[in-house]
Design an enzyme around this catalytic site. Structure first.
Site, mmCIF file in Angstrom:
data_model
loop_
_atom_site.group_PDB
_atom_site.id
_atom_site.type_symbol
_atom_site.label_atom_id
_atom_site.label_comp_id
_atom_site.label_asym_id
_atom_site.label_seq_id
_atom_site.Cartn_x
_atom_site.Cartn_y
_atom_site.Cartn_z
ATOM 1 N N LYS A 17 29.006 -46.039 61.523
ATOM 2 C CA LYS A 17 28.473 -45.452 62.769
ATOM 3 C C LYS A 17 27.152 -46.121 63.136
ATOM 4 O O LYS A 17 26.567 -46.834 62.312
ATOM 5 C CB LYS A 17 28.288 -43.950 62.567
ATOM 6 C CG LYS A 17 27.354 -43.594 61.443
ATOM 7 C CD LYS A 17 27.575 -42.167 60.953
ATOM 8 C CE LYS A 17 26.546 -41.805 59.915
ATOM 9 N NZ LYS A 17 26.935 -40.634 59.138
ATOM 10 N N TYR A 22 -5.068 -52.382 70.991
ATOM 11 C CA TYR A 22 -5.379 -51.133 71.699
ATOM 12 C C TYR A 22 -6.136 -50.148 70.822
ATOM 13 O O TYR A 22 -5.909 -50.078 69.614
ATOM 14 C CB TYR A 22 -4.072 -50.451 72.133
ATOM 15 C CG TYR A 22 -3.284 -51.204 73.182
ATOM 16 C CD1 TYR A 22 -3.868 -51.599 74.392
ATOM 17 C CD2 TYR A 22 -1.937 -51.490 72.980
ATOM 18 C CE1 TYR A 22 -3.122 -52.271 75.347
ATOM 19 C CE2 TYR A 22 -1.184 -52.149 73.933
ATOM 20 C CZ TYR A 22 -1.781 -52.547 75.120
ATOM 21 O OH TYR A 22 -1.046 -53.200 76.063
HETATM 22 C C1 LIG Z 1 27.066 -40.772 57.794
HETATM 23 C C2 LIG Z 1 28.109 -40.092 57.072
HETATM 24 C C3 LIG Z 1 28.522 -40.539 55.805
HETATM 25 C C4 LIG Z 1 27.858 -41.680 55.079
HETATM 26 O O1 LIG Z 1 26.684 -41.261 54.448
HETATM 27 P P1 LIG Z 1 25.826 -42.272 53.564
HETATM 28 O O2 LIG Z 1 24.791 -41.397 52.950
HETATM 29 O O3 LIG Z 1 25.250 -43.266 54.509
HETATM 30 O O4 LIG Z 1 26.740 -42.889 52.581
HETATM 31 C C5 LIG Z 1 29.587 -39.892 55.213
HETATM 32 N N1 LIG Z 1 30.207 -38.860 55.816
HETATM 33 C C6 LIG Z 1 29.833 -38.391 57.022
HETATM 34 C C7 LIG Z 1 30.565 -37.237 57.621
HETATM 35 C C8 LIG Z 1 28.770 -38.983 57.687
HETATM 36 O O5 LIG Z 1 28.387 -38.515 58.872
#
Ligand SMILES: *Cc1c(COP(=O)(O)O)cnc(C)c1O
Length: 367
Positions: free
Chosen positions: A46, A261
């Site tokens: 994602k 700044y």
């Molecule tokens: C993001 C996510 C993961 C992965 O988690 P990590 O800690 O990055 O391995 C697994 N399951 C779900 C439902 C997620 O949203």
């Protein structure tokens, strides 16, 4: 002052600052994870593979044996199909009802996380003369998405026998994976919820990276691994990302003069200041101002003054023969870690890493 003139940009853009992503490290990380975990791996990609570029990484992961991919949104899933991904793609987040046509035409698996979704989805599938692949999410304590673990038996039974929805998996998500006690409670709730549910065909899963690596009994039929792929958070894995910029200007300043700044940094002695074209619009948090270091010619140099939208400055007084056009490294795979920035900002590497793609071009490398 000598200027190193280059005639060509390194990237497809005209920026002289960039992210480098080491694909060899991705391959090594994935193989190590396969060796340790020994069960199916859903690669969680994602937010554009946590800022690394999903359409480049996923075909590699698929060829190494990633059994499925997890995305947050339908758009992310469609991008993967367009990049030639053939294995199942699961939209782990919510899918707007009007997106189901797109999911159907791209063969995306969506997540059922509340009872109210079922009837309209079945009706949609019936009208389209199809059977939609879905996964059921059970809430065991995260309280974000998912069907309550105390109240999911009817739903499971309904989904198991549905002519229009094809149950491809049942899962839950840990809310505090590093806390073994609460994770065990969630795991027990998950187990109890699935007590009467016997099927070897429908995979069950609960582990993220941390649980998959550290708690073997959480691995079930598959694990959902995100952050570990990118080599963050685990010392035995290699970070893929480095962040670099070329010096655009070098200038001497006198003791007592300030930089940038709000004048939060003042030279304690005569100094040499280098500017690079990277700023907070590139995802470098402004709160890191005056708190981080970079590497220039193998030496550590402190960042000085407020980080601006597009540029930031370094005190390079200790560097021999500095040149405009030289490369300054802000993040590498060894010493300059995203985790050290996360510590300063009281956040986690996840948040910082997926922001780095805001504007910086990416260069993919192999070693
Ligand atoms: C993001 C996510 C993961 C992965 O988690 P990590 O800690 O990055 O391995 C697994 N399951 C779900 C439902 C997620 O949203």
């Amino acid at each position: 002052m000598t200027i190193t003139h280059r005639t060509q940009s390194l990237t497809s853009t005209q920026r002289d600052s960039w992210i480098e992503i080491n694909l060899s490290a991705l391959e090594r990380n994935f193989k190590k994870l396969q060796e340790i975990i020994k069960t199916d791996i859903m690669a969680v990609v994602k937010a554009d593979a946590y800022g690394h570029g999903a359409t480049t990484l996923c075909p590699i992961l698929q060829s190494l044996g990633a059994n499925s991919f997890g995305v947050a949104t339908v758009d992310e899933g469609v991008a993967l199909r367009n990049a030639g991904i053939k294995v199942p793609i699961v939209v782990l987040g919510a899918t707007p009802f009007w997106s189901y046509e797109t999911c159907l035409s791209n063969n995306l698996t969506t997540t059922i996380y509340s009872k109210e979704q079922i009837n309209p989805l079945e009706e949609f599938a019936r009208q389209n003369k199809s059977r939609l692949p879905i996964q059921l999410k059970i809430d065991t304590g995260m309280n974000r998405l998912g069907v309550d673990h105390n109240n999911c038996k009817d739903i499971i039974n309904k989904l198991k026998t549905s002519s229009y929805l094809e149950l491809k998996g049942i899962f839950s998500h840990l809310s505090d994976a590093q806390n073994n006690d609460f994770s065990l409670l969630q795991k027990n709730r998950f187990k109890t919820a699935l007590n009467d549910f016997k099927s070897t065909k429908i995979p069950q899963h609960i582990a993220n990276s941390f649980a998959a690596i550290n708690y073997p009994e959480f691995r079930y039929d598959l694990v959902r691994v995100g952050i570990a792929l990118y080599g963050q958070e685990f010392k035995f894995l290699e970070p893929l990302i480095s962040l670099k910029g070329r010096i655009t200007r070098i200038e001497k300043i006198k003791k007592g003069e300030s930089v940038s700044y709000e004048r939060i940094w003042t030279a304690k002695e005569d100094s040499i200041i280098a500017t690079i074209p990277v700023g907070y619009a590139d995802g470098i948090d402004r709160k890191l101002s005056n708190k981080i270091s970079a590497i220039y010619n193998d030496k550590k140099i402190p960042q000085v003054g407020t980080i601006t939208m597009d540029q930031m400055m370094f005190d390079i007084s200790g560097i021999q023969d500095p040149r405009v056009g030289d490369v300054i490294t802000l993040i590498d795979s060894k010493e300059l870690t995203i985790s050290s920035w996360a510590e300063i900002l009281d956040t986690i590497s996840y948040e910082l890493i997926c922001r780095l793609k805001l504007r910086l071009p990416r260069i993919y490398t192999r070693d």
